[in-house]
Design a protein around this motif. Sequence first.
Motif, PDB file in Angstrom:
ATOM      1  N   THR A 129       0.786  -1.236   0.000  1.00 35.63           N
ATOM      2  CA  THR A 129       0.000   0.000   0.000  1.00 35.63           C
ATOM      3  C   THR A 129       0.812   1.278   0.000  1.00 35.63           C
ATOM      4  O   THR A 129       0.489   2.226  -0.727  1.00 35.63           O
ATOM      5  N   ARG A 179      -2.581 -13.944  13.888  1.00 34.14           N
ATOM      6  CA  ARG A 179      -1.493 -13.031  14.278  1.00 34.14           C
ATOM      7  C   ARG A 179      -0.932 -13.391  15.658  1.00 34.14           C
ATOM      8  O   ARG A 179       0.005 -12.767  16.125  1.00 34.14           O
ATOM      9  N   TYR A 314      -4.441   7.288   3.216  1.00 35.75           N
ATOM     10  CA  TYR A 314      -4.186   5.854   3.030  1.00 35.75           C
ATOM     11  C   TYR A 314      -5.043   5.230   1.928  1.00 35.75           C
ATOM     12  O   TYR A 314      -4.539   4.488   1.086  1.00 35.75           O
TER      13      TYR A 314
HETATM   14  N1  LIG Z   1      -1.282  -3.286   3.297  1.00 35.09           N
HETATM   15  C1  LIG Z   1      -1.695  -3.075   4.546  1.00 35.09           C
HETATM   16  O1  LIG Z   1      -1.560  -1.961   5.043  1.00 35.09           O
HETATM   17  C2  LIG Z   1      -2.339  -4.208   5.306  1.00 35.09           C
HETATM   18  C3  LIG Z   1      -3.007  -3.938   6.519  1.00 35.09           C
HETATM   19  C4  LIG Z   1      -3.658  -5.007   7.163  1.00 35.09           C
HETATM   20  C5  LIG Z   1      -3.609  -6.282   6.627  1.00 35.09           C
HETATM   21  N2  LIG Z   1      -2.911  -6.513   5.472  1.00 35.09           N
HETATM   22  C6  LIG Z   1      -2.835  -7.882   4.897  1.00 35.09           C
HETATM   23  O2  LIG Z   1      -4.159  -8.291   4.508  1.00 35.09           O
HETATM   24  C7  LIG Z   1      -4.332  -9.692   4.732  1.00 35.09           C
HETATM   25  C8  LIG Z   1      -5.553  -9.885   5.636  1.00 35.09           C
HETATM   26  O3  LIG Z   1      -5.316  -9.252   6.876  1.00 35.09           O
HETATM   27  P1  LIG Z   1      -6.486  -8.799   7.861  1.00 35.09           P
HETATM   28  O4  LIG Z   1      -5.841  -8.043   8.953  1.00 35.09           O
HETATM   29  O5  LIG Z   1      -7.585  -8.189   7.086  1.00 35.09           O
HETATM   30  O6  LIG Z   1      -6.946 -10.241   8.423  1.00 35.09           O
HETATM   31  P2  LIG Z   1      -8.275 -10.562   9.224  1.00 35.09           P
HETATM   32  O7  LIG Z   1      -7.983 -11.787  10.015  1.00 35.09           O
HETATM   33  O8  LIG Z   1      -8.799  -9.345   9.912  1.00 35.09           O
HETATM   34  O9  LIG Z   1      -9.329 -10.912   8.066  1.00 35.09           O
HETATM   35  C9  LIG Z   1      -9.192 -12.053   7.243  1.00 35.09           C
HETATM   36  C10 LIG Z   1     -10.486 -12.237   6.462  1.00 35.09           C
HETATM   37  O10 LIG Z   1     -10.327 -13.382   5.611  1.00 35.09           O
HETATM   38  C11 LIG Z   1     -11.436 -14.269   5.854  1.00 35.09           C
HETATM   39  N3  LIG Z   1     -11.005 -15.643   5.561  1.00 35.09           N
HETATM   40  C12 LIG Z   1     -10.141 -16.415   6.272  1.00 35.09           C
HETATM   41  N4  LIG Z   1     -10.019 -17.626   5.669  1.00 35.09           N
HETATM   42  C13 LIG Z   1     -10.781 -17.588   4.566  1.00 35.09           C
HETATM   43  C14 LIG Z   1     -11.086 -18.535   3.546  1.00 35.09           C
HETATM   44  N5  LIG Z   1     -10.548 -19.748   3.545  1.00 35.09           N
HETATM   45  N6  LIG Z   1     -11.922 -18.153   2.557  1.00 35.09           N
HETATM   46  C15 LIG Z   1     -12.485 -16.922   2.557  1.00 35.09           C
HETATM   47  N7  LIG Z   1     -12.263 -15.986   3.504  1.00 35.09           N
HETATM   48  C16 LIG Z   1     -11.418 -16.332   4.487  1.00 35.09           C
HETATM   49  C17 LIG Z   1     -11.810 -14.031   7.309  1.00 35.09           C
HETATM   50  O11 LIG Z   1     -13.104 -14.527   7.612  1.00 35.09           O
HETATM   51  C18 LIG Z   1     -11.701 -12.507   7.365  1.00 35.09           C
HETATM   52  O12 LIG Z   1     -12.833 -11.891   6.782  1.00 35.09           O
HETATM   53  C19 LIG Z   1      -3.024 -10.191   5.350  1.00 35.09           C
HETATM   54  O13 LIG Z   1      -2.230 -10.755   4.345  1.00 35.09           O
HETATM   55  C20 LIG Z   1      -2.365  -8.919   5.900  1.00 35.09           C
HETATM   56  O14 LIG Z   1      -0.954  -8.981   5.928  1.00 35.09           O
HETATM   57  C21 LIG Z   1      -2.292  -5.490   4.820  1.00 35.09           C
END
Ligand SMILES: NC(=O)c1ccc[n+]([C@@H]2O[C@H](COP(=O)([O-])OP(=O)(O)OC[C@H]3O[C@@H](n4cnc5c(N)ncnc54)[C@H](O)[C@@H]3O)[C@@H](O)[C@H]2O)c1
Length: 373
Positions: A129, A179, A314
């Motif tokens: 991002t 996490r 952002y």
């Molecule tokens: N670029 C950034 O600034 C940034 C910030 C936060 C997270 N991320 C990345 O985004 C990704 C997700 O992070 P998050 O914090 O949103 O995680 P999270 O745990 O909050 O959300 C994960 C989502 O995926 C869903 N999920 C899990 N297994 C699944 C499956 N088999 N099929 C369908 N849906 C499924 C969950 O139900 C949930 O809705 C990670 O790779 C993280 O590193 C990036």
Amino acid sequence: MKVGFIGGGTDSAIGRAHFSAINIDRKYSLDTGVFSIDSLANRGSGEFYGVSKERVYDDIESFLASECNQLDAVIVLTPTPLHFEHINQILDAQLPVISEKALCANSNDAAALADRVAREKRFLSVTFTYTGYPMVREIKRMVGDGILGELLACQVEMPQESFIRATASGGKPVPQEWRQLDYEIPSVTLDLGSHVVNLLEFITGDQIARVSALAHHSGEVSTLIDNVLAIGEMKRGTAISLQWNKVSLGKRNGLACTIHGSKASISWEQENPEYLRFSGKDGAVQILDRSHSMITIASQGRYQRFKVGHPAGYIEAFANLYQDIATDLQSFKSGETLNNPYTHSATNSADGLRVLEALHESAATRSWVEIRR
Ligand SMILES: NC(=O)c1ccc[n+]([C@@H]2O[C@H](COP(=O)([O-])OP(=O)(O)OC[C@H]3O[C@@H](n4cnc5c(N)ncnc54)[C@H](O)[C@@H]3O)[C@@H](O)[C@H]2O)c1
């Protein structure tokens, strides 16, 4: 581009940011997805995102089987340790992939994906991002144009507080289950270190050559590593210092970088992203915004969704990156070679994960480690 989400439900941390970003410039339409493993949240997310009920699926297999001929790409927003499996499934369905960082939980998996993408001539772009911020791209331009001179020292840091700050009721912080585990690369490093390394190499156009690091546990979440510090050298000899942690009270998301060159230094902070602090040899310290005459990237029309003085942040940075990914996808579909300086390939992501592994090898062995690329 017609896209579907895997993960990214409204119950996730990052889903709504992606949804907002892809909609800003009208280049994508979110038509379908399997948004959450919680079926209520899955359905609710579909409704919130305006996806018709019959195109919200309960599992990835039925999603891909029904949608593989109707999409331009699938966006992967599931927890990082699941990316390898999910991306392979999407590639099996012959679809282009856009994935959140970190691409995978270790460099071997990421390299295997990069090999597959190259061998089968497929599309995989990773969303780091912060490289979508116009001022980050401005620094990259200034470095490339030699405005800072020879790079002498670079500092990149990403302190946060989420593993030590009390909850609203005064309890211990409880992150998402995935996490709460450390993988081959600790969770804090997959989350934050991936950005720090990517940002440094993106801005400098150089690669980290060797590192010496410390990794500590000091917060409130089980025994996780939550505090990482490193020094090192770039291939061209620039000294670097890097740090990221989730134990810095008061730091919501303190991503910041300072690049010290032989002619000038420049600093940028993520929480104040429209400004650069520029210091030249004459002793003057200047604050540059996107209307300043020295600015040539952040002043481009594509970044002026509204005029200077009306801060962008952002979500817009994400949208900028998504514009570039849409351009790449279009080029890919037309059979053209991709050479966008702003997007991130699987190979680049695998390389970044190798740096992170080297860094933790250094912390474990208390020694300098050369990066094997
Ligand atoms: N670029 C950034 O600034 C940034 C910030 C936060 C997270 N991320 C990345 O985004 C990704 C997700 O992070 P998050 O914090 O949103 O995680 P999270 O745990 O909050 O959300 C994960 C989502 O995926 C869903 N999920 C899990 N297994 C699944 C499956 N088999 N099929 C369908 N849906 C499924 C969950 O139900 C949930 O809705 C990670 O790779 C993280 O590193 C990036």
